[in-house]
Design a protein around this motif. Structure first.
Motif, PDB file in Angstrom:
ATOM      1  N   THR A 195      -2.446  17.056 -59.518  1.00 20.00           N
ATOM      2  CA  THR A 195      -2.612  16.440 -58.184  1.00 20.00           C
ATOM      3  C   THR A 195      -3.437  15.163 -58.236  1.00 20.00           C
ATOM      4  OG1 THR A 195      -4.674  17.549 -57.469  1.00 20.00           O
ATOM      5  CG2 THR A 195      -2.603  18.739 -57.120  1.00 20.00           C
ATOM      6  N   GLU A 196      -4.033  14.852 -59.376  1.00 17.78           N
ATOM      7  CA  GLU A 196      -4.907  13.676 -59.437  1.00 17.78           C
ATOM      8  C   GLU A 196      -4.080  12.397 -59.302  1.00 17.78           C
ATOM      9  OE1 GLU A 196      -8.584  11.986 -62.186  1.00 17.78           O
ATOM     10  OE2 GLU A 196      -7.283  13.581 -62.930  1.00 17.78           O
ATOM     11  N   LYS A 197      -4.635  11.439 -58.591  1.00 16.13           N
ATOM     12  CA  LYS A 197      -3.970  10.154 -58.385  1.00 16.13           C
ATOM     13  C   LYS A 197      -4.604   9.127 -59.322  1.00 16.13           C
ATOM     14  CE  LYS A 197      -2.921  11.217 -53.551  1.00 16.13           C
ATOM     15  NZ  LYS A 197      -3.185  10.873 -52.141  1.00 16.13           N
ATOM     16  N   LYS A 198      -3.815   8.715 -60.320  1.00 15.83           N
ATOM     17  CA  LYS A 198      -4.276   7.719 -61.277  1.00 15.83           C
ATOM     18  C   LYS A 198      -3.200   6.652 -61.437  1.00 15.83           C
ATOM     19  CE  LYS A 198      -7.640   9.849 -64.393  1.00 15.83           C
ATOM     20  NZ  LYS A 198      -7.916  10.193 -65.820  1.00 15.83           N
ATOM     21  N   SER A 199      -3.635   5.474 -61.845  1.00  9.23           N
ATOM     22  CA  SER A 199      -2.692   4.394 -62.103  1.00  9.23           C
ATOM     23  C   SER A 199      -2.122   4.555 -63.507  1.00  9.23           C
ATOM     24  CB  SER A 199      -3.400   3.044 -61.975  1.00  9.23           C
ATOM     25  OG  SER A 199      -2.532   1.988 -62.329  1.00  9.23           O
ATOM     26  N   ALA A 200      -0.802   4.421 -63.611  1.00  7.38           N
ATOM     27  CA  ALA A 200      -0.128   4.537 -64.909  1.00  7.38           C
ATOM     28  C   ALA A 200       1.046   3.569 -64.932  1.00  7.38           C
ATOM     29  CB  ALA A 200       0.343   5.968 -65.150  1.00  7.38           C
ATOM     30  N   THR A 201       0.871   2.437 -65.583  1.00 10.60           N
ATOM     31  CA  THR A 201       1.933   1.430 -65.618  1.00 10.60           C
ATOM     32  C   THR A 201       2.156   0.941 -67.045  1.00 10.60           C
ATOM     33  OG1 THR A 201       0.345  -0.357 -65.164  1.00 10.60           O
ATOM     34  CG2 THR A 201       1.463   0.635 -63.277  1.00 10.60           C
ATOM     35  N   ILE A 202       3.394   0.571 -67.316  1.00 13.01           N
ATOM     36  CA  ILE A 202       3.765  -0.061 -68.587  1.00 13.01           C
ATOM     37  C   ILE A 202       4.380  -1.406 -68.238  1.00 13.01           C
ATOM     38  CG2 ILE A 202       5.148   0.116 -70.682  1.00 13.01           C
ATOM     39  CD1 ILE A 202       5.147   3.162 -70.282  1.00 13.01           C
ATOM     40  N   ARG A 203       3.716  -2.461 -68.654  1.00 10.38           N
ATOM     41  CA  ARG A 203       4.205  -3.808 -68.358  1.00 10.38           C
ATOM     42  C   ARG A 203       5.098  -4.284 -69.501  1.00 10.38           C
ATOM     43  NH1 ARG A 203       0.118  -6.871 -68.833  1.00 10.38           N
ATOM     44  NH2 ARG A 203      -1.515  -5.316 -69.134  1.00 10.38           N
ATOM     45  N   PHE A 243     -12.349  23.132 -60.352  1.00 11.85           N
ATOM     46  CA  PHE A 243     -13.033  23.317 -59.076  1.00 11.85           C
ATOM     47  C   PHE A 243     -13.760  24.654 -59.096  1.00 11.85           C
ATOM     48  CE2 PHE A 243      -8.732  24.821 -58.795  1.00 11.85           C
ATOM     49  CZ  PHE A 243      -8.757  25.976 -58.015  1.00 11.85           C
ATOM     50  N   SER A 244     -14.740  24.778 -58.255  1.00  8.28           N
ATOM     51  CA  SER A 244     -15.531  26.005 -58.196  1.00  8.28           C
ATOM     52  C   SER A 244     -16.007  26.214 -56.772  1.00  8.28           C
ATOM     53  CB  SER A 244     -16.737  25.919 -59.144  1.00  8.28           C
ATOM     54  OG  SER A 244     -17.571  24.829 -58.788  1.00  8.28           O
ATOM     55  N   ILE A 245     -16.279  27.463 -56.437  1.00  4.44           N
ATOM     56  CA  ILE A 245     -16.775  27.735 -55.091  1.00  4.44           C
ATOM     57  C   ILE A 245     -18.296  27.675 -55.106  1.00  4.44           C
ATOM     58  CG2 ILE A 245     -14.783  29.086 -54.358  1.00  4.44           C
ATOM     59  CD1 ILE A 245     -16.360  31.613 -54.883  1.00  4.44           C
ATOM     60  N   VAL A 246     -18.822  27.205 -53.989  1.00  2.77           N
ATOM     61  CA  VAL A 246     -20.268  27.086 -53.829  1.00  2.77           C
ATOM     62  C   VAL A 246     -20.719  28.152 -52.843  1.00  2.77           C
ATOM     63  CG1 VAL A 246     -22.162  25.580 -53.126  1.00  2.77           C
ATOM     64  CG2 VAL A 246     -20.157  24.617 -54.273  1.00  2.77           C
ATOM     65  N   THR A 247     -21.597  29.023 -53.280  1.00  2.00           N
ATOM     66  CA  THR A 247     -22.104  30.082 -52.411  1.00  2.00           C
ATOM     67  C   THR A 247     -23.616  30.049 -52.397  1.00  2.00           C
ATOM     68  OG1 THR A 247     -22.127  31.691 -54.214  1.00  2.00           O
ATOM     69  CG2 THR A 247     -20.126  31.587 -52.854  1.00  2.00           C
ATOM     70  N   ASN A 248     -24.164  30.577 -51.337  1.00  2.00           N
ATOM     71  CA  ASN A 248     -25.607  30.709 -51.197  1.00  2.00           C
ATOM     72  C   ASN A 248     -25.896  32.183 -50.928  1.00  2.00           C
ATOM     73  OD1 ASN A 248     -28.273  30.744 -50.448  1.00  2.00           O
ATOM     74  ND2 ASN A 248     -28.110  29.095 -48.950  1.00  2.00           N
ATOM     75  N   ASP A 264      -6.914  15.911 -56.855  1.00  2.00           N
ATOM     76  CA  ASP A 264      -7.010  15.265 -55.554  1.00  2.00           C
ATOM     77  C   ASP A 264      -7.651  16.214 -54.548  1.00  2.00           C
ATOM     78  OD1 ASP A 264      -6.288  13.042 -53.680  1.00  2.00           O
ATOM     79  OD2 ASP A 264      -5.125  14.642 -52.763  1.00  2.00           O
ATOM     80  N   ILE A 265      -8.777  15.811 -54.014  1.00  2.00           N
ATOM     81  CA  ILE A 265      -9.558  16.677 -53.130  1.00  2.00           C
ATOM     82  C   ILE A 265      -8.752  17.077 -51.895  1.00  2.00           C
ATOM     83  CG2 ILE A 265     -11.604  16.774 -51.656  1.00  2.00           C
ATOM     84  CD1 ILE A 265     -13.023  15.029 -53.683  1.00  2.00           C
ATOM     85  N   GLU A 266      -8.099  16.110 -51.282  1.00  2.00           N
ATOM     86  CA  GLU A 266      -7.366  16.400 -50.045  1.00  2.00           C
ATOM     87  C   GLU A 266      -6.217  17.381 -50.297  1.00  2.00           C
ATOM     88  OE1 GLU A 266      -4.974  14.019 -46.467  1.00  2.00           O
ATOM     89  OE2 GLU A 266      -5.898  12.914 -48.118  1.00  2.00           O
ATOM     90  N   THR A 267      -5.451  17.144 -51.358  1.00  2.00           N
ATOM     91  CA  THR A 267      -4.305  18.007 -51.653  1.00  2.00           C
ATOM     92  C   THR A 267      -4.736  19.428 -51.957  1.00  2.00           C
ATOM     93  OG1 THR A 267      -3.066  16.119 -52.523  1.00  2.00           O
ATOM     94  CG2 THR A 267      -2.308  18.318 -53.152  1.00  2.00           C
ATOM     95  N   ILE A 268      -5.732  19.564 -52.827  1.00  2.00           N
ATOM     96  CA  ILE A 268      -6.176  20.900 -53.221  1.00  2.00           C
ATOM     97  C   ILE A 268      -6.835  21.615 -52.048  1.00  2.00           C
ATOM     98  CG2 ILE A 268      -7.751  22.169 -54.744  1.00  2.00           C
ATOM     99  CD1 ILE A 268      -7.213  20.081 -56.884  1.00  2.00           C
ATOM    100  N   SER A 269      -7.646  20.887 -51.274  1.00  2.00           N
ATOM    101  CA  SER A 269      -8.348  21.510 -50.149  1.00  2.00           C
ATOM    102  C   SER A 269      -7.379  22.120 -49.149  1.00  2.00           C
ATOM    103  CB  SER A 269      -9.234  20.477 -49.446  1.00  2.00           C
ATOM    104  OG  SER A 269     -10.243  20.011 -50.307  1.00  2.00           O
ATOM    105  N   GLN A 270      -6.244  21.462 -48.933  1.00  2.00           N
ATOM    106  CA  GLN A 270      -5.275  21.948 -47.954  1.00  2.00           C
ATOM    107  C   GLN A 270      -4.557  23.215 -48.432  1.00  2.00           C
ATOM    108  OE1 GLN A 270      -2.716  18.580 -47.284  1.00  2.00           O
ATOM    109  NE2 GLN A 270      -4.133  17.588 -45.878  1.00  2.00           N
ATOM    110  N   LYS A 271      -4.573  23.463 -49.747  1.00  2.00           N
ATOM    111  CA  LYS A 271      -3.814  24.595 -50.283  1.00  2.00           C
ATOM    112  C   LYS A 271      -4.709  25.678 -50.881  1.00  2.00           C
ATOM    113  CE  LYS A 271       0.255  21.731 -51.269  1.00  2.00           C
ATOM    114  NZ  LYS A 271       1.213  21.288 -52.315  1.00  2.00           N
TER     115      LYS A 271
END
Length: 728
Positions: free
Chosen positions: A282-290, A400-405, A425-432
């Motif tokens: 899910t990570e968004k990275k740039s990957a191009t071959i010129r 990722f890991s859960i944070v508990t108190n 990707d935080i948004e993608t993973i958080s939604q699922k």
């Protein structure tokens, strides 16, 4: 003898001269790095736009164009040569004036892709002991003609075709696929003849293209471009060739460099490290071959291999061609990318949108490879076998890991604070994200929200909770231990009995006189949790049948079917045989803690759970407009950090004649800490109020009996059925 000596000396002199020439020649052949103090020229060639291309320019050339030039240096105004050979970065010379000429090519009558370049510089001064920089501006010194074929038009009638371009008796053929041009001496006139084979019959058609003004006396550096197509009105004649466009332009060296000198295409990547790009699902990275092209893109080959089943539509190991519409569509649709078009002069393969589509195999790393080869100016990038053209995409499990108190682990509920997404990707993973819990030791996980609540107090206190992104991708389980609900000892005030109170009609919670055999206060051999503030209400000598006001304790119990604690304000201290009030007024206090033999109160008892409220029953007899107060605090281990607090004070002068239910809700100041100490204080007169007493208050002991005594007393709080409530 003299003759032999003379001959020998001549031989030695010649040998020295030869060695000196060899040494100078060697210095010129080797690129010296230290030219300090030398005499000569530092040579740079530029094009007619004054753009330097010596060794490095045009920057796209693999082989320095300068090395293709010949350099001739004459003593100025003469035909005497000082240097003649390959153009070099520097030439060592004697001081003086020189004329310089740089040339490339042979200036043929006519040839395919054979440019001729010339540049000159006259009367250039060379100063002794200095390396003088000179710049020779070079330009195209011959002319050229190209034929552009309208394939869509011509293919309607011809299956093949080419044009012969001639200057005098010499000629070259320009076919539709070579991309080459005819080069000829400046000022020449050219003749064009079309050759074609008709579709279906294969019959050869030869057609002299009519002379044009642009074909005669073509000036230096001029490029004539002829576009041929079909003239529908002439098709009946069996020829139908027409000049659709005829244009001329002035060209520079950069535009006329022969294709064999142009470099093969190169591949440069962004986002890859050593041709590998590692990323989290899910990570968004740039990957191009010129695609570094020195001329128009002719072809692209692409292989895509992946263990990700999403791309099963692409055949493993198959080489997909850009020139194939079917192949191009398959790559674009499956990978969700856009490929360049054949003929593009600039091209980028952008795989950025592909990365978020790649997935792991239930958390196991999945590797995908992209193999690229590109063709331009009739050369493939793969000509250089040392270049790695395989690009690797490594899709890894997101971290990722859960944070508990632990402060959020109560008696009937526990919760997750958040999910810390380190990669992906935080948004993608958080939604699922799906949270799950289970009883520790169980196999089965149960889906849940961030907050898990139970209807009642679970018998099992140990659980685990985790976050799941999708199957096989989950956090490490976090252990949860629920609190065990506790109740205050003797909270129902029913534990008074003959053993603890002996034969007395009243009960003292603590006293320094516990060694008297006549009674056993709870502060003695009997374990106790509650205590009272007043140990001075029991004198050393007293008579049970005739106790005075000074011997009555601050806290007693009332007997009967339901026992209760009775908390009084009293006067204490010294004997009072005269009936005059002596000593000190004191509020009665029942509290969690202990009072030592000197009357010092030590508040607080060990406590490990967190109630949300406390309920109790009480009645109250207010004296002198007083109010009662009940105060509860929870502290951390240091006995200083307040975790929660709750209190209740009645209204001034309010008397409560019947046992009435009350509830105090706790205000939690800090839920990040677990409690270690509880403090409870029940007062006949609220804190910060000075208690009052009156002389000779008659009380019956025990409560409800017909035996009465006179004491100096004040407000009276009767307390019963204290219960801690655990709402969470």
């Amino acid at each position: 003898m003299n003759k032999l000596v003379i001959e020998y000396m001549k031989w030695i002199g010649g040998l020295c001269s030869l060695l000196l020439c060899m040494l100078l020649g060697g210095c010129q052949e080797n690129e010296e790095t230290d030219l300090s103090g030398k005499t000569g020229l530092l040579v740079t060639l530029t094009d007619d736009d004054n753009k330097a291309y010596s060794r490095k320019a045009p920057s796209e050339l693999e082989d320095p164009l300068t090395e293709m030039f010949q350099l001739k240096i004459l003593y100025s105004g003469t035909d005497k040569s000082a240097y003649k050979g390959t153009c070099k970065e520097y030439v060592l010379l004697q001081e003086g004036l020189y004329d310089l000429t740089a040339t490339y090519g042979d200036n043929p009558v006519i040839a395919l892709d054979a440019p001729y370049y010339v540049g000159s510089l006259n009367a250039q001064e060379v100063i002794k002991g200095e390396m003088t920089s000179v710049s020779i501006s070079c330009s195209v010194a011959n002319s050229l003609l190209s034929v552009i074929y309208n394939r869509e038009s011509l293919n309607k009638m011809y299956e093949s075709y080419f044009v012969t371009v001639s200057v005098g008796s010499e000629s070259v053929d320009l076919d539709a696929d070579s991309g080459k041009s005819a080069y000829f001496r400046a000022g020449s006139s050219v003749k064009l003849v079309f050759h074609g084979r008709l579709s279906g019959t294969g019959k050869e058609v030869v057609y002299d293209i009519p002379d044009q003004e642009q074909f005669a006396n073509i000036a230096v550096k001029t490029h004539v471009k002829v576009t041929l197509g079909l003239d529908d009105s002439e098709i009946s004649s069996g020829v139908g060739i027409s000049i659709e466009k005829l244009e001329t332009e002035t060209v520079s060296i950069a535009e006329t460099i022969p294709s064999e000198f142009m470099p093969k295409p190169k591949l440069e990547s962004d986002g890859f490290l050593n041709n590998e790009l590692s990323f989290a699902e899910t990570e968004k990275k740039s990957a191009t071959i010129r695609l570094k092209l020195s001329s128009a893109l002719q072809e692209l080959k692409l292989k895509f291999n992946s263990a990700d089943t999403k791309f099963a539509g692409l055949e493993q190991g198959k080489e997909y061609l850009l020139s194939s519409a079917e192949d191009k569509s398959a790559i674009e649709n499956t990978l969700g990318i856009s490929l360049p078009e054949v003929g593009a002069t600039e091209a980028v393969l952008d795989f950025t949108s592909l990365l978020p589509q790649l997935m792991t195999d239930k958390g196991a790393t999945v590797t995908s490879t992209i193999e690229v080869d590109v063709k331009a100016n009739n050369r493939w990038a793969s000509e250089d076998a040392t270049v790695n053209r395989v690009y690797t995409l490594k899709c890894n499990k997101p971290e990722f890991s859960i944070v508990t108190n632990p402060g959020n682990f109560w008696c009937k509920e526990f919760s997750v604070d958040s999910c810390d997404i380190k990669t992906g990707d935080i948004e993608t993973i958080s939604q699922k994200i799906q949270y799950q819990y289970r009883k520790k030791g169980d196999e089965q996980w149960i889906d849940c929200d961030r907050l898990v609540q139970f209807d009642d107090y679970p018998v099992d206190k140990q659980y685990q909770i985790r976050a799941v992104y999708r199957e096989g991708i989950e956090t490490e389980p976090v252990d949860v231990v629920l609190e065990t609900p506790q109740q205050l000892p003797n909270s129902d005030m029913e534990e008074w009995n003959e053993t603890t109170r002996r034969v007395r009609y009243f009960y003292v919670f603590g006293s320094k006189y516990y060694d008297q055999p006549f009674f056993e206060p709870w502060g003695g051999e009997v374990e106790h949790w509650w205590d009272t503030n007043n140990i001075e209400t029991m004198p050393e000598t007293f008579t049970l049948d005739y106790p005075n006001h000074n011997c009555f304790p601050a806290v007693t119990f009332c007997s009967g079917e339901n026992k209760a604690a009775v908390i009084r304000s009293i006067n204490h201290g010294g004997s009072n045989t005269s009936g005059t009030v002596v000593g000190e007024n004191s509020r009665g206090i029942l509290y969690a803690g202990s009072t030592d033999s000197d009357g010092n109160m030590s508040e607080g008892r060990e406590w490990k759970s967190r109630p949300t409220s406390i309920s109790f029953k009480c009645k109250y007899s207010s004296f002198d407009n007083e109010r009662f107060g009940i105060y509860i605090d929870l502290y951390a281990e240091d006995n200083k950090t307040l975790i929660a607090t709750g209190s209740y004070e009645s209204n001034n002068g309010e008397s409560i004649t019947e046992l009435t239910d009350y509830t105090i809700t706790f205000d939690y100041r800090d839920t990040s800490l677990k409690p270690a100490i509880i403090k409870i204080k029940c007062c006949s007169v609220a804190i910060n109020y000075k208690p009052s007493v009156q002389k000779n208050v008659q009380v019956n002991v025990p409560e409800g009996s017909d035996k009465f005594y006179n004491i100096h007393g004040g407000s009276v709080l009767t307390l019963d059925d204290i219960a801690l409530i655990y709402g969470r």
